[in-house]
Scaffold this motif. Structure first.
Motif, PDB file in Angstrom:
ATOM      1  N   ALA A 199       0.730  -1.433  -0.685  1.00  0.00           N
ATOM      2  CA  ALA A 199      -0.114  -0.435   0.164  1.00  0.00           C
ATOM      3  C   ALA A 199       0.931   1.334   0.376  1.00  0.00           C
ATOM      4  O   ALA A 199       0.407   2.201  -0.126  1.00  0.00           O
ATOM      5  N   PHE A 200       2.586   1.148   0.179  1.00  0.00           N
ATOM      6  CA  PHE A 200       3.072   2.049   0.526  1.00  0.00           C
ATOM      7  C   PHE A 200       3.057   3.170  -0.682  1.00  0.00           C
ATOM      8  O   PHE A 200       3.089   4.664  -0.626  1.00  0.00           O
ATOM      9  N   ILE A 204       2.665   6.951  -1.718  1.00  0.00           N
ATOM     10  CA  ILE A 204       3.719   7.908  -2.053  1.00  0.00           C
ATOM     11  C   ILE A 204       3.620   8.876  -3.043  1.00  0.00           C
ATOM     12  O   ILE A 204       3.310  10.237  -3.798  1.00  0.00           O
ATOM     13  N   PHE A 205       3.038   8.564  -4.134  1.00  0.00           N
ATOM     14  CA  PHE A 205       2.962   8.370  -5.418  1.00  0.00           C
ATOM     15  C   PHE A 205       1.789   9.408  -5.885  1.00  0.00           C
ATOM     16  O   PHE A 205       1.505  10.203  -6.950  1.00  0.00           O
ATOM     17  N   ASP A 209      -1.359  14.717  -0.601  1.00  0.00           N
ATOM     18  CA  ASP A 209      -0.698  15.077   0.841  1.00  0.00           C
ATOM     19  C   ASP A 209       1.130  14.778   0.420  1.00  0.00           C
ATOM     20  O   ASP A 209       1.132  15.547   1.247  1.00  0.00           O
ATOM     21  N   PHE A 210       1.139  14.103  -0.303  1.00  0.00           N
ATOM     22  CA  PHE A 210       2.931  13.866  -0.505  1.00  0.00           C
ATOM     23  C   PHE A 210       2.861  14.055  -2.522  1.00  0.00           C
ATOM     24  O   PHE A 210       4.615  14.229  -2.144  1.00  0.00           O
ATOM     25  N   ALA A 211       2.358  13.822  -3.109  1.00  0.00           N
ATOM     26  CA  ALA A 211       2.759  13.549  -4.142  1.00  0.00           C
ATOM     27  C   ALA A 211       3.533  15.001  -4.674  1.00  0.00           C
ATOM     28  O   ALA A 211       4.588  15.091  -6.165  1.00  0.00           O
ATOM     29  N   PHE A 212       3.015  16.138  -4.081  1.00  0.00           N
ATOM     30  CA  PHE A 212       2.936  17.530  -4.061  1.00  0.00           C
ATOM     31  C   PHE A 212       3.886  18.668  -3.755  1.00  0.00           C
ATOM     32  O   PHE A 212       4.129  19.180  -3.207  1.00  0.00           O
ATOM     33  N   TRP A 220       7.692  11.454   5.525  1.00  0.00           N
ATOM     34  CA  TRP A 220       6.272  10.254   5.772  1.00  0.00           C
ATOM     35  C   TRP A 220       7.570   8.789   5.398  1.00  0.00           C
ATOM     36  O   TRP A 220       7.058   8.207   6.405  1.00  0.00           O
ATOM     37  N   ILE A 221       7.980   9.166   4.131  1.00  0.00           N
ATOM     38  CA  ILE A 221       9.332   7.624   4.236  1.00  0.00           C
ATOM     39  C   ILE A 221      10.083   7.337   5.408  1.00  0.00           C
ATOM     40  O   ILE A 221      10.098   7.250   5.454  1.00  0.00           O
ATOM     41  N   ALA A 222      10.422   8.893   6.172  1.00  0.00           N
ATOM     42  CA  ALA A 222      11.661   8.537   7.353  1.00  0.00           C
ATOM     43  C   ALA A 222      11.102   7.871   8.330  1.00  0.00           C
ATOM     44  O   ALA A 222      11.315   6.833   8.959  1.00  0.00           O
ATOM     45  N   VAL A 223       9.230   7.843   9.146  1.00  0.00           N
ATOM     46  CA  VAL A 223       8.955   7.411   9.435  1.00  0.00           C
ATOM     47  C   VAL A 223       9.049   6.587   8.503  1.00  0.00           C
ATOM     48  O   VAL A 223       8.541   5.201  10.326  1.00  0.00           O
ATOM     49  N   SER A 224       8.075   5.935   7.918  1.00  0.00           N
ATOM     50  CA  SER A 224       7.814   4.667   7.675  1.00  0.00           C
ATOM     51  C   SER A 224       9.257   3.495   7.777  1.00  0.00           C
ATOM     52  O   SER A 224       8.697   2.602   8.598  1.00  0.00           O
ATOM     53  N   ALA A 225      10.378   4.464   7.490  1.00  0.00           N
ATOM     54  CA  ALA A 225      11.601   3.628   7.487  1.00  0.00           C
ATOM     55  C   ALA A 225      12.317   3.028   9.370  1.00  0.00           C
ATOM     56  O   ALA A 225      12.459   2.080   8.666  1.00  0.00           O
TER      57      ALA A 225
END
Length: 469
Positions: A199-200, A204-205, A209-212, A220-225
């Motif tokens: 689902a990730f 992102i794409f 909220d994240f694409a632009f 969001w990527i940092a928290v997930s990582a």
């Protein structure tokens, strides 16, 4: 009947380990500090920041714009973000970090994990419904379903991931979980990681909220990582360490027709920093059992070179565990469980155990001082189910305590139900002045808790661990 059963096992407390007991005792775990408040603060901060990202991108304005299409789109975005953030919090709770688990216990950590998972599933359903409604406003419902399940890039993976999360949540509900073997539940539960990964990409794409917004996307990527690294370092790291640093079966002692005491030894015992009253996940490194760790309680205070577990054969893996041969390598993950002994020092104690639940009570007894005056109520259906009785009697004698075996079906007991307040007061007249520890099945824990509360014992003075799978 109520009375002293015949001894069913050989050995006394002094036979466990070598040398002076205190000099050979394993080191205890460190104090957890402020791990609980820190974890709750970080979880709340993540959810607040998640809502803040949605707000900053016009989510509230769209929700209150008066356009029902925009309102549903905004609701879909918010519920999707919250579903993922709550799921990440739930996974972090289940990562079994040392300080957090010691602070609240694995049972409570996994209970919170379950609540987060069920909340995330409800938010996911709301996200799916809101997104379908907003898409179908521009085309037919059928066209919207086709577009959202595969026609649009990354959505096929997201659909599979969403279905996986919902199925796993359904199978984790109490009435379903009780129908599954531990092994089945364990392997199905592992699929949640694959579902979140699938689902990730669409978040992102495709998500506005994240694409632009590069900053929000990086966050969001940092928290997930970070959550992924936490799981790898804490949970899977512990599992890998236990497999590469196994203990060895020193002895397997049958206690009755269904239970056995298994003693493990080796130089890595000291690294466990185990304490009486805790449990660990055992994974024998045999072809049949290497794929599945199972929880078992420590039944004697750990020494620097050996540790003992008492296991009841309930079918499947536990049957094989009681038939392990001397020399078998066993990976030991943990130990887990709050440091109960710290809360018990300086108090008069009441310990209630059912069946093989006597294991943690037996180990805790070694830590008590004479002023503890422990009273142990040992509940069993048959005399043959009583184990470690000789050891308990010896420990109680040196600590000004006593053992009260309560054996037989409740309807056949001459003195009545031991969890009736009147019966409890008759057995333990000063019950209201004691701190209690209860170990056994969930129904027995519930009955004992209600009885002790009716006898005037404060809820904070009743210690137990819930069934967590």
């Amino acid at each position: 009947m109520t009375g002293a059963p015949k001894a069913r096992n050989a050995g006394t407390p002094s036979s466990h380990g070598h040398g002076t007991a205190e000099s050979r005792r394993a080191r205890r775990p460190r104090h957890p500090g402020a791990a609980l408040s820190d974890a709750v603060t970080l979880a709340a901060a993540l959810i607040i920041v998640t809502v803040g990202i949605w707000w900053r991108h016009g989510g509230w304005s769209a929700l209150t714009s008066g356009s029902w299409v925009q309102a549903w789109e905004s609701a879909g975005a918010l519920t999707g973000l919250l579903a993922t953030s709550v799921a990440l919090v739930g996974i972090a709770f289940a990562a079994r970090t040392h300080r957090f688990e010691r602070a609240i216990g694995l049972d409570r950590a996994l209970l919170w994990h379950r609540w987060m998972g069920e909340t995330a599933a409800l938010l996911l359903v709301a996200h799916i419904v809101a997104t379908l409604i907003s898409y179908s406003s521009r085309e037919s419902l059928t066209a919207a379903i086709i577009e959202l399940t595969g026609a649009e890039q990354y959505m096929a993976m997201a659909t599979v991931g969403a279905l996986g999360m919902l199925v796993i949540t359904f199978l984790s509900l109490g009435f379903m979980r009780r129908r599954l073997a531990y092994e089945t539940w364990y392997f199905i539960h592992l699929l949640i990681y694959a579902s979140l990964v699938l689902a990730f990409a669409h978040e992102i794409f495709l998500g506005s909220d994240f694409a632009f917004d590069p900053l929000a996307r990086a966050f969001w990527i940092a928290v997930s990582a970070l959550v992924l690294l936490l799981v790898i370092a804490s949970r899977w790291g512990k599992a890998l360490w236990s497999i590469t640093h196994p203990l060895t079966v020193l002895s397997v002692t049958p206690l009755n027709d269904v239970a056995a005491a298994i003693e493990l030894g080796g130089r890595n015992v000291a690294h466990l920093r185990a304490a009486a009253g805790q449990f660990a996940l055992l994974r024998p490194l045999t072809p049949q059992l290497v794929w599945q760790p199972h929880p078992y309680s420590i039944s004697a205070a750990p020494r620097v070179d050996r540790i003992r577990f008492t296991i009841k054969a309930l079918g499947g893996a536990s049957d094989l565990m009681t038939r392990l041969t001397v020399g078998t390598k066993v990976a030991v993950e943990g130990p887990y469980g709050t440091k109960i002994y710290e809360a018990l020092r300086g108090d008069k104690l009441l310990l209630i155990a059912g069946g093989v639940g006597i294991g943690p009570v037996r180990s805790l007894m070694e830590d008590f001082e004479p002023d503890a005056e422990p009273v142990v109520i040992y509940r069993a259906r048959r005399p043959e189910e009583i184990v470690h009785y000789d050891e308990l009697v010896d420990l109680a004698r040196t600590r000004n305590g006593r053992i009260i075996p309560v054996v037989g079906r409740t309807s056949d007991l001459a003195d009545g139900n031991p969890f009736d307040p009147a019966v409890m007061r008759a057995m333990v007249p000063d019950v209201a002045d004691r701190v209690a520890v209860v170990c056994g099945s969930q129904p027995m824990i519930h009955a004992a808790f209600q009885c002790l509360r009716a006898c005037g014992v404060d809820a904070e003075d009743i210690h137990f661990e819930r069934i967590w799978w």
